[in-house]
Write an enzyme that holds these catalytic residues in place. Structure first.
Site, mmCIF file in Angstrom:
data_model
loop_
_atom_site.group_PDB
_atom_site.id
_atom_site.type_symbol
_atom_site.label_atom_id
_atom_site.label_comp_id
_atom_site.label_asym_id
_atom_site.label_seq_id
_atom_site.Cartn_x
_atom_site.Cartn_y
_atom_site.Cartn_z
ATOM 1 N N ASP A 88 0.840 -1.203 0.000
ATOM 2 C CA ASP A 88 0.000 0.000 0.000
ATOM 3 C C ASP A 88 0.872 1.248 0.000
ATOM 4 O O ASP A 88 2.037 1.211 0.384
ATOM 5 C CB ASP A 88 -0.965 0.029 1.204
ATOM 6 C CG ASP A 88 -0.273 0.120 2.559
ATOM 7 O OD1 ASP A 88 0.810 -0.475 2.733
ATOM 8 O OD2 ASP A 88 -0.813 0.801 3.454
ATOM 9 N N GLU A 153 0.019 -0.980 5.910
ATOM 10 C CA GLU A 153 1.072 -0.372 6.725
ATOM 11 C C GLU A 153 0.873 1.129 6.864
ATOM 12 O O GLU A 153 1.033 1.696 7.932
ATOM 13 C CB GLU A 153 2.455 -0.675 6.122
ATOM 14 C CG GLU A 153 3.611 -0.441 7.086
ATOM 15 C CD GLU A 153 4.109 0.985 7.113
ATOM 16 O OE1 GLU A 153 4.872 1.337 8.021
ATOM 17 O OE2 GLU A 153 3.732 1.792 6.234
HETATM 18 N N1 BES Z 1 8.570 3.410 5.361
HETATM 19 C C1 BES Z 1 7.878 4.213 6.309
HETATM 20 C C2 BES Z 1 8.543 4.350 7.658
HETATM 21 C C3 BES Z 1 9.970 4.745 7.587
HETATM 22 C C4 BES Z 1 10.361 5.852 6.886
HETATM 23 C C5 BES Z 1 10.871 3.971 8.233
HETATM 24 C C6 BES Z 1 11.693 6.174 6.809
HETATM 25 C C7 BES Z 1 12.182 4.297 8.175
HETATM 26 C C8 BES Z 1 12.596 5.399 7.435
HETATM 27 C C9 BES Z 1 6.522 3.655 6.536
HETATM 28 O O1 BES Z 1 5.894 3.218 5.384
HETATM 29 C C10 BES Z 1 5.669 4.737 7.112
HETATM 30 O O2 BES Z 1 5.584 5.797 6.588
HETATM 31 N N2 BES Z 1 5.051 4.444 8.216
HETATM 32 C C11 BES Z 1 4.109 5.283 8.809
HETATM 33 C C12 BES Z 1 3.413 4.416 9.814
HETATM 34 C C13 BES Z 1 2.152 4.945 10.354
HETATM 35 C C14 BES Z 1 1.159 5.319 9.298
HETATM 36 C C15 BES Z 1 1.576 3.958 11.318
HETATM 37 C C16 BES Z 1 4.756 6.464 9.482
HETATM 38 O O3 BES Z 1 5.871 6.375 10.000
HETATM 39 O O4 BES Z 1 4.142 7.530 9.448
HETATM 40 ZN ZN ZN Z 2 6.839 2.288 4.132
#
Ligand code: BES
Ligand code: ZN
Length: 458
Positions: A88, A153
């Protein structure tokens, strides 16, 4: 260096890129119900790409979006690895700020521009192709592999923890590998040692029954937009610390060795300001920028809505106001505890004359790696071989909610090795993934399985 794998990947470069582009063309936006069909289509696409390599695949329906599981278990006696990723993506809006359309992948300057290119389609797909390199050149893999690619996710992985718990036998693995993060700098491979957790809220403030003329009624009725601004203004003290009672109680200090390693990373506040395009730094006093991003909790307004925001002026006293607010958490803060503290705070500071409600939308636990064992040794060797440079240990301010659940439920170490780059515009217009990192990442991950199998055998 595994020459056969590298040759396969370079001989098939154009085809692999075409496949990635096909995946990037599907607008799999989990947050929007109008994309439900696209979500199902993407899950099928991922399933087919695994089935065609000889994986046994199942699409598991959930109350939300489907989860794809693919298993290849023909390496008798060898360890098993679970590779997690998410198909997603975040909504692409505002569309007018994209240089080329978000779901028409376009290469400029060695960057693949598309929503989901780096977060996370490009990154999990490079693992599928790394595995393909083994199967097509050698007819086998040195380790058993289970892919788990989910579709929720970006909206908090609501159904995944339970799924992992229910299917713990199928998903049982000696290590979990995730590529959904960034490298510290171009050419600098990185192993991630921490993620922040999350507690996400929506606050609604209801004033009068409907919008009112701000001249006829203004002054005698509490304005919900002003009330919301007053609530938000209490989240921080003047220094920039979060001012919610008890918010820092569970925060654990980072180990001195990890802090020392972090301080060795080249850090440049001027370059950071340039990257974000802001004129000054903010946040909690007494911490470096990296410490603020990686080791400290926050409370951030993510969105605000109230009243008239169109062209020109409209004299109106709005009936309601809404804010989306999220707290990033660090070990050992618990999302449930922060939810209670946050709701109690909002209830305490809510002005009289309006009705204030606060709803918890989703949460996830913070995570910290132990950074030991054969999967870490294999990653160090493979990254150094593919990038020509030893990896550094980094932290991260973002969240991947399921990581702690994997570690606990499967009782397996989690390795986070990402191939994004600073400035990649994840969640923003013009998201991109470096073509070079996609290629070198594939090679590194293909080679890692040889090293991991050898390290476990010893
Ligand atoms: N890939 C990201 C998280 C991330 C970004 C990890 C950069 C390490 C480095 C992930 O897809 C994301 O954006 N997660 C969301 C999670 C939330 C919606 C629960 C976030 O961090 O905002
Ligand atoms: Zn991500």
């Amino acid at each position: 260096m595994a020459e056969d794998l590298a040759r396969f990947l370079s001989d098939n470069d154009a085809r692999i890129r075409d496949e990635l582009f096909a995946l990037l063309r599907i607008p799999s936006v989990s947050a929007r119900s109008e994309h439900k069909g696209d979500m199902a289509r993407t899950a099928e696409w991922v399933r087919d790409s695994l089935s065609s390599l000889g994986f046994e695949t199942v699409i598991h329906q959930t109350k939300g979006h489907p989860i794809v599981v693919g298993e290849w278990r023909k390496a008798a006696g060898a360890p098993t690895v679970l590779i997690y990723g998410h198909y997603d993506v975040q909504p692409a809006e505002p569309l007018e700020l994209w240089t080329s359309p978000p779901f028409e992948p376009t290469v400029r300057d060695g960057k693949i521009f598309a929503r989901g290119s780096v977060d996370d389609k490009g990154q999990f797909f490079l693992h599928i192709k790394a595995v393909e390199a083994h199967l097509k050149t050698r007819g086998t893999l040195p380790v058993n592999i289970v892919f788990l690619i989910e579709g929720e996710e970006e909206i908090g992985s609501e159904h995944l923890a339970e799924f992992v718990s229910v299917h713990r036998e199928t998903l049982k693995a000696d290590a979990v590998v995730i590529s959904d993060s960034t490298m510290y700098a171009e050419g600098q491979p990185s192993i991630l040692s921490s993620l922040r957790g999350l507690a996400y809220f929506e606050i609604n403030v209801q004033g009068p029954a409907g919008d009112l003329h701000s001249g006829i009624y203004g002054g005698a009725v509490v304005n919900p937009a002003t009330a919301l601004a007053q609530i938000i203004a209490t989240f921080h003290d003047e220094s920039g610390k979060v001012a919610i009672d008890g918010f820092y109680d569970a925060v654990r200090d980072w180990e001195p060795e990890i802090r020392a390693q972090m301080r060795e990373l080249p850090a440049d506040d001027a370059a950071f300001l340039k990257e974000v395009g802001a004129s000054a730094l903010g946040g909690e006093p007494g911490y470096t920028t990296l410490e603020k991003l990686w080791t400290r909790p926050t409370c951030e307004v993510n969105g605000l809505l109230s009243g008239y925001t169109g062209e020109g002026a409209k004299t109106v006293l709005p009936a309601r106001a809404m804010a989306k607010v999220s707290c990033r958490l660090v070990p050992d803060q618990k999302p449930g505890d922060v939810e209670r503290l946050f709701k109690a705070h909002v209830a305490r500071v809510a002005p009289k004359g309006v009705t204030v409600t606060c709803e918890h939308l989703h949460g996830g636990r913070p995570w910290k790696a132990k950074l030991e064992g054969p999967i870490y040794d294999a990653a160090r060797t493979a990254l150094e071989s593919a990038f020509g440079k030893a990896p550094v240990i980094t932290g991260e301010g973002g969240s991947i909610p399921v990581v702690s659940d994997f570690e606990e439920t499967l009782n397996a170490p989690v390795l986070l090795v990402g191939f994004g780059l600073p400035g990649e515009n994840a969640h923003a217009p013009d998201e991109w993934m470096s073509e070079e990192n996609f290629r070198v990442g594939m090679r590194a991950m293909a080679e890692m399985w040889d090293h991991y199998a050898a390290a476990v055998k010893q």
